[in-house]
Design a protein around this motif. Sequence first.
Motif: not given
Length: 454
Positions: A315-319
């Motif tokens: 989710f950090l990467a998506i963010l």
Amino acid sequence: MAPSKREQFGSSFSFIMAVAGSAIGLGNIWRFPYMVGEHGGGAFIVAYIICCLFLAVPCFVCEAVIGRRGRSDVYGSLERLAPKSKWKWLGGVSVFAAFVIVSFYCVVGGWSLDFLVRSLSGRLSHGDPDGASILFKRMSSGTLEPLSMYVTFLLATALIVIGGIKKGIERFTKITTPLLFFLMVAMVIYSVSLPGASAGVEYLVRSDFSKMDAAGWACALGQAFFSMSLGIGAVLVYSSFMKKEDSILKGGLWTAASDTFFAIISGFAIMPAVFAAGFEPSAGPSLVYETLPFIFAKMGIEAPVLSWIMTMVFFLAILSAALTSSISMFEVCIEYLVHRFGIKRWQAAVAFLVPILMLGVPCVLSFGPLSEFKIFGLTVFDLCDFVCSNVLMTLGALAFAIFVGWRMKRADVFDEFTNGGTLGFSAKVFRPLYFFVRWLVPPIIIIIFISNLL
Ligand code: TRP
């Protein structure tokens, strides 16, 4: 008018990272899989690749040619290249479109922030898989939680743009984009190994062209433009910071290749899990946010720690992917005000935050309290998405193509595209590409556009 000494990207690589960062975003991870689901699987992917190669890449080239030659914001570049004409008003439309996209894009960005926060506590990776899909509905249909995440995401976007994109963002994307790539590959492997997943793989590779009607083609084209960040001048503005020695064609091809690759990888990460979980592939915008928690919760049963870490990093990467994209839209707005009115970047950002919030709040609430409030049968969020992706971006890309093909002098286009004739390969492909931009791109876009409206 722009100052003659303009900032530049450090290298061709930085430019490609910036445009690819703008291109690879929620459009790939969140939008592409549900578009594929709504339009019959593999056939849509084939249509998408065709649109990308034959329409999106030439349109990318057009925007880049205008941007690097104009060396200003959209309005200023058009004004410089076509003085005393009405073309500059296209810049106004672009800024309006960019403003609408930021407004609704940050809703989805806010969701990814919300999921990142949830994943920190382990709530995503240690829950009951069957209850996981409810999480998203409960969160997005709320009021305070999605609104606060929206505002946070929007402010983060504004802060980065105010601070200047080059240093922070460039450094950031160089780490997170490859990371996202590896995680996606890991997700594909896991997703495909789930029991019942083969139906999803089959869904992606089977090409049922009977399902690809005009609306399907229009969506494939809209998705290609959306994903490549075309039609609203984002590529144009970034290209205005591009070095004179860099190759426009190389930038376009690299962006198209990495962007398409990422979209397909996302499809293979999501769709098999959709089938394994028994969800509807045509569930629409919520698809990814219902499917991912399911995958992570399921993974959490066998490997809790791994699942916890994967969830957070993912989710950090998506963010970060979402942020590098929202920045490019915001930059279109900011550059415009900075050039037009000679104000500071932070002043321009503050000036845009007010209207963005005014449109963005109803977009956030479209999934909750305002879900029954419809205009032309669409929620505010869906309407913004439709107007931008299917109308403004398409017409914007068309206008940029007509500008380069019919308004600019051929010799100028050649000069910009081949860096004064020094790029051999670009010079070789110039003739067919120019022919394409003049005679094929505009009618094809118009046909797809009109048949979709009918
Ligand atoms: N391409 C981005 C994505 O796929 C979204 C995006 C960023 C965009 N900048 C844009 C779309 C400019 C249209 C225009 O998520």
